[in-house]
Design a protein around this motif. Structure first.
Motif, mmCIF file in Angstrom:
data_model
loop_
_atom_site.group_PDB
_atom_site.id
_atom_site.type_symbol
_atom_site.label_atom_id
_atom_site.label_comp_id
_atom_site.label_asym_id
_atom_site.label_seq_id
_atom_site.Cartn_x
_atom_site.Cartn_y
_atom_site.Cartn_z
ATOM 1 N N SER A 1 -0.232 5.962 6.375
ATOM 2 C CA SER A 1 0.759 6.957 6.773
ATOM 3 C C SER A 1 1.406 6.542 8.082
ATOM 4 N N ASP B 1 -4.447 4.047 8.362
ATOM 5 C CA ASP B 1 -4.777 3.587 7.006
ATOM 6 C C ASP B 1 -6.257 3.812 6.760
ATOM 7 N N ASP B 2 -6.635 3.860 5.493
ATOM 8 C CA ASP B 2 -8.040 4.107 5.116
ATOM 9 C C ASP B 2 -8.745 2.816 4.736
ATOM 10 N N ARG C 1 -6.151 1.716 0.652
ATOM 11 C CA ARG C 1 -5.557 2.295 -0.557
ATOM 12 C C ARG C 1 -4.338 3.155 -0.229
ATOM 13 N N SER C 2 -4.241 3.616 1.012
ATOM 14 C CA SER C 2 -3.097 4.415 1.423
ATOM 15 C C SER C 2 -2.928 4.309 2.931
ATOM 16 N N VAL D 1 0.860 -1.179 0.000
ATOM 17 C CA VAL D 1 0.000 0.000 0.000
ATOM 18 C C VAL D 1 0.901 1.236 0.000
ATOM 19 N N PRO D 2 0.592 2.267 -0.768
ATOM 20 C CA PRO D 2 1.393 3.489 -0.715
ATOM 21 C C PRO D 2 1.402 4.083 0.696
ATOM 22 N N VAL D 3 2.583 4.346 1.212
ATOM 23 C CA VAL D 3 2.737 4.815 2.590
ATOM 24 C C VAL D 3 3.546 6.100 2.590
ATOM 25 N N THR D 4 3.055 7.113 3.305
ATOM 26 C CA THR D 4 3.822 8.336 3.526
ATOM 27 C C THR D 4 4.439 8.277 4.921
#
Length: 396
Positions: free
Chosen positions: A323, A339-340, A320-321, A282-285
């Motif tokens: 942090s 996360d969402d 989907r994303s 999952v894209p992680v910031t």
């Protein structure tokens, strides 16, 4: 929890009445037994003090005093049991003394016994009880004969003083006992965690790199046999072995990263957490705002906490994303992973959340999970901040 009708809730006795009910007779019996118990306790305390302190200048004095203090603990246990059964006072037992170990020596045993606050308070309780025991016995006996209509009220007043003395001198220190219990529990968690990690490393080595290296050795042995008869087949087998070597090396690198990644040691949490995030599905910031690097142990726990949380995001969240935020607030290191995804994570849901909470609790950390059904999920972890010790200077 439903209480038995014959036993009131702890420390909540029925009000005293003119009638001599069951609780009134228990209190009267307690007051009458005070005298023989007080005499026995006073004689014991007097002997311990006189013999132990009087002979403290000799070899046997201090051991006798320590033994007397340990015996006073047993007297305290008897008095707490008597208060529980006859006065309805609920008092927890204090922590036992640490078990004697022969390798610690006589002086360690003496010192641990002499500084035992439970033994000294029990000895003080036994010493001061004699005048009170005489008074309660006399008043209760006379009241049984001439003041029996108001005896329940007299007994309640006298036993109120008894309850106060038992709580004041024979109850453990709540904060100290709570801390001792937490430390004992945390020690067990740390030992269990270390044992589980060792088993995991052993299993990964046995099932992964070791198995590949065994197959590699067998393949090279077969290639050696075919080298003269069938060079082309031997070359193919060597090429396959070369591929196995690459896979085994990658597995060893992954295993080493799971023990303690080199990037964490060399570059700190920011770079190490960014590396974890890059491997997440999952894209992680990642946001790390720290004034410096914490102690190595705290840094390692923070790294593996985020690593396991991001693994849960990849496997279970459907997000989907996500942090990751890390910052310092006063003397705490705070981590928040959000996360969402679909939410619904629980401490007992089989996602390792309970194990993370136990690991953090073992170092005075906190673990808070907020994951309503439907999402989003937010996990907040706190660790105590300890500054990193300066690296030892190398001799030129």
């Amino acid at each position: 929890m439903t209480m038995s009708p014959s036993v009131p809730a702890p420390d909540r006795l029925p009000p005293a009445r003119l009638a001599l009910d069951r609780w009134a007779w228990r209190e009267i019996a307690h007051l009458l037994v005070n005298l023989p118990m007080a005499i026995a306790g006073f004689v014991y305390a007097l002997l311990v003090i006189a013999v132990g302190v009087g002979l403290s200048v000799t070899v046997i004095g201090l051991p006798l005093l320590v033994s007397g203090l340990r015996g006073a603990r047993r007297l305290g246990r008897v008095e707490r049991g008597r208060a529980r059964s006859m006065l309805g006072v609920r008092i927890e037992e204090p922590s036992p003394l640490p078990r004697d170990r022969r390798d610690e020596g006589v002086f360690t045993w003496l010192w641990s016994g002499l500084k035992d606050p439970v033994g000294w308070r029990s000895l003080l309780y036994a010493f001061i009880r004699l005048p009170w025991g005489v008074l309660t016995f006399a008043v209760t006996l006379v009241s049984l004969i001439v003041l029996w209509p108001v005896l329940p009220f007299i007994a309640r007043g006298l036993t109120a003083a008894d309850r106060a003395m038992v709580r004041g001198l024979l109850s453990p220190s709540d904060e100290l006992e709570r801390r001792i219990a937490e430390l004992e529990s945390d020690r067990g968690v740390v030992v269990d965690t270390a044992a589980a990690d060792l088993r995991r490393i052993e299993r990964d080595l046995h099932d992964g790199a070791q198995a590949r290296l065994v197959a590699l050795a067998m393949g090279l042995g077969l290639a050696k046999e075919k080298l003269t008869d069938d060079p082309e087949a031997a070359a193919r087998m060597v090429e396959e072995a070369h591929g196995e070597v690459k896979v085994a090396l990658q597995e060893l690198r992954d295993l080493a990263r799971g023990i303690h990644p080199a990037v964490l040691t060399d570059r700190g949490l920011d770079a190490a957490l960014s590396a974890i995030a890059s491997r997440c599905t999952v894209p992680v910031t990642v946001s790390v705002d720290l004034p410096g690097r914490p102690a190595e142990a705290i840094e390692g726990i923070a790294y593996f906490t985020v690593s396991e949380l991001l693994q849960n995001v990849s496997k279970h969240s459907g997000a989907r994303s996500a942090s990751v935020e890390v910052w310092r607030a006063a003397d705490r290191l705070l981590i928040q992973v959000t996360d969402d995804g679909s939410g619904g994570a629980r401490m007992d849901g089989g996602t390792g959340m309970a194990g993370l909470a136990e690991r953090l609790g073992a170092v005075d950390g906190l673990f808070v999970l907020d994951s309503p059904v439907g999402g989003p999920t937010a996990v907040t972890a706190e660790l105590p901040w300890r500054d990193r010790a300066p690296a030892p200077s190398r001799a030129s």
